[in-house]
Design an enzyme around this catalytic site. Structure first.
Site, PDB file in Angstrom:
ATOM      1  CE  LYS A 151      -2.002 -10.130 -11.264  1.00  0.00           C
ATOM      2  NZ  LYS A 151      -1.642 -11.418 -10.620  1.00  0.00           N
ATOM      3  CD  GLU A 193       7.241 -11.406  -3.886  1.00  0.00           C
ATOM      4  OE1 GLU A 193       7.472 -12.000  -4.953  1.00  0.00           O
ATOM      5  OE2 GLU A 193       6.154 -11.497  -3.267  1.00  0.00           O
ATOM      6  CG  ASN A 254       1.298 -16.515  -9.380  1.00  0.00           C
ATOM      7  OD1 ASN A 254       1.423 -15.421  -8.836  1.00  0.00           O
ATOM      8  ND2 ASN A 254       0.317 -16.802 -10.215  1.00  0.00           N
TER       9      ASN A 254
HETATM   10  N1  LIG Z   1      -0.358  -5.644  -6.675  1.00  0.00           N
HETATM   11  C1  LIG Z   1       0.586  -6.550  -6.729  1.00  0.00           C
HETATM   12  O1  LIG Z   1       1.035  -6.931  -7.812  1.00  0.00           O
HETATM   13  C2  LIG Z   1       1.122  -7.099  -5.443  1.00  0.00           C
HETATM   14  C3  LIG Z   1       2.263  -7.908  -5.459  1.00  0.00           C
HETATM   15  C4  LIG Z   1       2.769  -8.354  -4.248  1.00  0.00           C
HETATM   16  C5  LIG Z   1       2.151  -7.985  -3.055  1.00  0.00           C
HETATM   17  N2  LIG Z   1       1.036  -7.209  -3.080  1.00  0.00           N
HETATM   18  C6  LIG Z   1       0.375  -6.791  -1.838  1.00  0.00           C
HETATM   19  O2  LIG Z   1       1.304  -6.016  -1.090  1.00  0.00           O
HETATM   20  C7  LIG Z   1       0.963  -6.094   0.292  1.00  0.00           C
HETATM   21  C8  LIG Z   1       2.220  -6.250   1.102  1.00  0.00           C
HETATM   22  O3  LIG Z   1       3.057  -5.143   0.859  1.00  0.00           O
HETATM   23  P1  LIG Z   1       4.235  -4.726   1.844  1.00  0.00           P
HETATM   24  O4  LIG Z   1       5.041  -5.903   2.189  1.00  0.00           O
HETATM   25  O5  LIG Z   1       4.896  -3.551   1.228  1.00  0.00           O
HETATM   26  O6  LIG Z   1       3.452  -4.363   3.188  1.00  0.00           O
HETATM   27  P2  LIG Z   1       2.890  -3.012   3.807  1.00  0.00           P
HETATM   28  O7  LIG Z   1       2.407  -2.083   2.797  1.00  0.00           O
HETATM   29  O8  LIG Z   1       1.971  -3.435   4.890  1.00  0.00           O
HETATM   30  O9  LIG Z   1       4.203  -2.385   4.496  1.00  0.00           O
HETATM   31  C9  LIG Z   1       4.838  -3.068   5.556  1.00  0.00           C
HETATM   32  C10 LIG Z   1       4.998  -2.145   6.782  1.00  0.00           C
HETATM   33  O10 LIG Z   1       6.039  -1.221   6.549  1.00  0.00           O
HETATM   34  C11 LIG Z   1       5.591   0.119   6.799  1.00  0.00           C
HETATM   35  N3  LIG Z   1       6.380   0.952   5.894  1.00  0.00           N
HETATM   36  C12 LIG Z   1       6.268   1.032   4.540  1.00  0.00           C
HETATM   37  N4  LIG Z   1       7.248   1.768   4.054  1.00  0.00           N
HETATM   38  C13 LIG Z   1       7.998   2.193   5.092  1.00  0.00           C
HETATM   39  C14 LIG Z   1       9.179   2.980   5.213  1.00  0.00           C
HETATM   40  N5  LIG Z   1       9.842   3.434   4.139  1.00  0.00           N
HETATM   41  N6  LIG Z   1       9.644   3.228   6.453  1.00  0.00           N
HETATM   42  C15 LIG Z   1       9.025   2.721   7.543  1.00  0.00           C
HETATM   43  N7  LIG Z   1       7.937   1.944   7.501  1.00  0.00           N
HETATM   44  C16 LIG Z   1       7.437   1.670   6.276  1.00  0.00           C
HETATM   45  C17 LIG Z   1       4.115   0.054   6.556  1.00  0.00           C
HETATM   46  O11 LIG Z   1       3.453   1.078   7.260  1.00  0.00           O
HETATM   47  C18 LIG Z   1       3.756  -1.325   7.099  1.00  0.00           C
HETATM   48  O12 LIG Z   1       3.607  -1.258   8.483  1.00  0.00           O
HETATM   49  C19 LIG Z   1      -0.028  -7.223   0.427  1.00  0.00           C
HETATM   50  O13 LIG Z   1      -1.312  -6.695   0.650  1.00  0.00           O
HETATM   51  C20 LIG Z   1       0.016  -7.924  -0.921  1.00  0.00           C
HETATM   52  O14 LIG Z   1      -1.214  -8.511  -1.275  1.00  0.00           O
HETATM   53  C21 LIG Z   1       0.518  -6.749  -4.246  1.00  0.00           C
HETATM   54 ZN   LIG Z   2       4.428 -12.022  -3.878  1.00  0.00          ZN
END
Ligand SMILES: NC(=O)c1ccc[n+]([C@@H]2O[C@H](COP(=O)([O-])OP(=O)(O)OC[C@H]3O[C@@H](n4cnc5c(N)ncnc54)[C@H](O)[C@@H]3O)[C@@H](O)[C@H]2O)c1
Ligand SMILES: [Zn+2]
Length: 367
Positions: A151, A193, A254
């Site tokens: 996705k 999660e 979900n």
């Molecule tokens: N496609 C899917 O199936 C799916 C499923 C769940 C969530 N999502 C999406 O994922 C997003 C959230 O993802 P997230 O929680 O990873 O957030 P994100 O990508 O914003 O990362 C969180 C923070 O951590 C930082 N970061 C990432 N890796 C790092 C590392 N190793 N060291 C230091 N900093 C790091 C990033 O720069 C950011 O500031 C949302 O947009 C959500 O809609 C998509």
């Molecule tokens: Zn989720």
């Protein structure tokens, strides 16, 4: 230097016919994995997409390693944060791809959290009618969830993930070592999660989490690898059975999200991280299940205890409950009135329930 133990790689296959791919999981394996995938895909030109928090050291590491393998590499960096999942950022990336002569033989690597994975995946799905892309997830949430399953999406100003596609990666490369630089709050949020998988799929995994809280909090490598591999296996199994969320099977993912998304929306996406909202949402769903006599009180109490031990929020934050209810109504409109709650019936099993009285939903929110 990594020792021989840490170089061991777990390999999982997501079987989706001609869209099948491998998930490689290990510790200190980023270079090994990159070289291997570059060879496998016959990579000549790669575009590494990342955000400004992940650029150094992780994305630069990936880029260097590909260069060493003889691949021409371009690095494209976006601002960290959800705001980058926008039409404007996607357009800028499309333009940059054009300027770097990216063609259908080029491969995009998404090095970052779910934001980068969703954005780079969306750009890969749309540029030149679709380019191959590789997920290199660097947050726990991305390693256990968003990098697997295909996705990809960007947001409209008033609707999250509204513009997107199902676009499977060509490979997913997971190095648990990159989690050592993840800020504590983002690290903790990812566990929302993980607990979700345990509740929807596997009671024994729930017990494992209860027994390994200390290792989880100290980011113990063995625990992380075990957990990430297990979650990827659950996600792969579900996606294999219902790639495009048509049969209802994928919808069980979900769990905690109907309440969670509404809480995120009602708090302007600023107060709660996604995994935190999911943690609170799972407890709301559990209370709703209690009111329908699907589970008992000790069930919710046990879930609450694990989430709290992992440092996740367990109470609905001070928010206008009517706004949360309104956000759920919005979801309902989008689903043409077919909003269905994923509710636990016992540890390790959830089912979908529709037509639930708003009063019960409201009561589950106020606790
Ligand atoms: N496609 C899917 O199936 C799916 C499923 C769940 C969530 N999502 C999406 O994922 C997003 C959230 O993802 P997230 O929680 O990873 O957030 P994100 O990508 O914003 O990362 C969180 C923070 O951590 C930082 N970061 C990432 N890796 C790092 C590392 N190793 N060291 C230091 N900093 C790091 C990033 O720069 C950011 O500031 C949302 O947009 C959500 O809609 C998509
Ligand atoms: Zn989720």
């Amino acid at each position: 230097m990594p020792d021989s133990h840490s170089l061991a790689l777990d390999q999982l296959r997501v079987e989706l016919g001609d869209r099948s791919y491998d998930i490689l999981i290990g510790t200190d394996v980023l270079r090994t994995c990159c070289t291997r995938v570059a060879q496998q895909l016959g990579m000549m030109h790669a575009v590494v997409m990342t955000d400004d928090q992940v650029e150094t050291p992780h994305a630069v590491n990936v880029a260097d390693c590909l260069s060493d393998a003889g691949v021409a590499v371009d690095l494209m960096v976006v601002d960290a944060g959800e705001a980058s999942k926008s039409v404007q950022t996607a357009e800028r990336l499309w333009q940059q791809l054009l300027e770097t002569n990216t063609d259908r033989q080029s491969v995009i690597l998404a090095v970052g959290g779910g934001v980068v994975g969703d954005l780079a995946g969306f750009v890969a799905a749309t540029y030149a009618r679709g380019l191959q892309f590789v997920q290199v997830p660097t947050t726990l949430l991305a390693q256990v969830d968003s990098s697997v399953g295909g996705k990809v999406a960007i947001n409209l100003p008033t609707a999250k993930n509204m513009i997107g596609a199902f676009w499977q990666p060509a490979a997913v490369l997971i190095d648990t070592r990159v989690l050592s630089t993840l800020p504590p709050r983002d690290y903790r949020a990812g566990w929302g999660e993980v607990v979700k998988y345990a509740v929807i799929q596997d009671a024994e995994f729930f017990c494992y989490l209860e027994q390994h809280v200390e290792g989880i909090l100290s980011r113990d490598d063995a625990v992380l690898r075990h957990v990430v591999a297990r979650c990827c296996r659950y996600k792969a199994e579900i996606v294999q059975e219902d790639e495009r969320e048509q049969s209802g099977r994928r919808a069980i993912l979900n769990y905690g999200h109907t309440f969670g998304h509404a809480l995120e929306a009602a708090t302007g996406y600023e107060m709660l991280l996604h995994g935190e909202a999911v943690a609170i949402g799972m407890l709301c769903a559990s209370r709703l299940a209690e009111s329908l006599q699907l589970v008992d009180r000790p069930f919710t109490a046990r879930l609450r205890q694990l989430l709290a031990a992992l440092g996740l929020p367990v109470d609905v934050p001070p928010v206008d409950v009517q706004r949360v209810m309104a956000a759920m109504q919005q979801d309902k409109k989008v689903a043409r009135g077919q909003i269905r709650f994923v509710l636990p019936v016992c540890l390790g099993r959830v089912e979908l329930f529709g037509g639930i009285d708003d009063k019960l939903v409201h009561a589950a929110l106020v606790g």
